[in-house]
Scaffold this active site. Sequence first.
Site, PDB file in Angstrom:
ATOM      1  CG  HIS A 143      21.186 -27.766  49.057  1.00  0.00           C
ATOM      2  ND1 HIS A 143      20.804 -27.397  50.328  1.00  0.00           N
ATOM      3  CD2 HIS A 143      20.945 -26.675  48.279  1.00  0.00           C
ATOM      4  CE1 HIS A 143      20.339 -26.163  50.313  1.00  0.00           C
ATOM      5  NE2 HIS A 143      20.419 -25.697  49.081  1.00  0.00           N
ATOM      6  CD  GLU A 144      22.226 -26.134  44.745  1.00  0.00           C
ATOM      7  OE1 GLU A 144      21.178 -25.678  44.232  1.00  0.00           O
ATOM      8  OE2 GLU A 144      22.779 -25.590  45.714  1.00  0.00           O
ATOM      9  CG  HIS A 147      16.953 -25.969  45.770  1.00  0.00           C
ATOM     10  ND1 HIS A 147      16.038 -25.551  46.697  1.00  0.00           N
ATOM     11  CD2 HIS A 147      18.162 -25.531  46.212  1.00  0.00           C
ATOM     12  CE1 HIS A 147      16.659 -24.897  47.667  1.00  0.00           C
ATOM     13  NE2 HIS A 147      17.942 -24.877  47.404  1.00  0.00           N
ATOM     14  CD  GLU A 227      18.927 -22.352  50.183  1.00  0.00           C
ATOM     15  OE1 GLU A 227      19.896 -23.139  50.272  1.00  0.00           O
ATOM     16  OE2 GLU A 227      18.339 -22.134  49.110  1.00  0.00           O
TER      17      GLU A 227
END
Length: 299
Positions: A143-144, A147, A227
Amino acid sequence: MLFDQIASNKRKTWILLLVFFLLLALVGYAVGYLFIRSGLGGLVIALIIGFIYALSMIFQSTEIVMSMNGAREVDEQTAPDLYHVVEDMALVAQIPMPRVFIIDDPALNAFATGSNPQNAAVAATSGLLAIMNREELEAVMGHEVSHIRNYDIRISTIAVALVSAITMLSGMAGRMMWWGGAGRRRSDDDRDGNGLEIIMLVVSLLAIVLAPLAATLVQLAISRQREFLADASSVELTRNPQGMINALDKLDNSKPMSRHVDDASSALYINDPKKGGGFQKLFYTHPPISERIERLKQM
């Protein structure tokens, strides 16, 4: 799809800059009008401050944000499990290896920061590392890393800088008003003044009070949508939707962070670090985790 999102995020960066600088200009004009009898002078000063804030965050975002959040840098020797997971996710995403940090906090959380994939970093709390298994940790770091790959971090970094600048100027104006710096000066002018002077005074006061709120709401709107994309992108990297679902379920049951997290930094985290109730839900930096899980189940 991915390249379209990256291009969209780059366009949003410029829109974000415009909106925040307009809010900053409004606050600067109000402060200048109230305290130095020159709205234009205040506007120029505010824009200079905002430019310096944004520039410093672009070139020193990792150091500034990690320091704000009490993170310490680790390497392959000091945190091998976290380091290797981040390394694997970065390899799959085809981005340079980001710097890795740990925040000593029992809550479950993580975030990414930086100005571009070549100058990026990820951080995870000690609580996250203690509770998550390997698959769940891969999902969170995926997820990070998403980003970073999607250039979300640039938008987030600029938003943190400009929200901080707007909040700082408004707070400074509030303290000066508390000590009577503007009240006495303007009350003498307005006692015999015309209606326009009174209207300008009221508008200036409202700008000082409401601009930080408006800036935060803009930041929240951008953060919430990113998100969903990062969750989906993590599944793309790990090929394991259940790992992301399990990780989100654990994040949902996590307590708020024990250390103070300022409003500007809250939007960076994978999980809302404050988790207030009632009226505070209007200002959540993230969509409900139940909604995020439901979207993943539909993939």
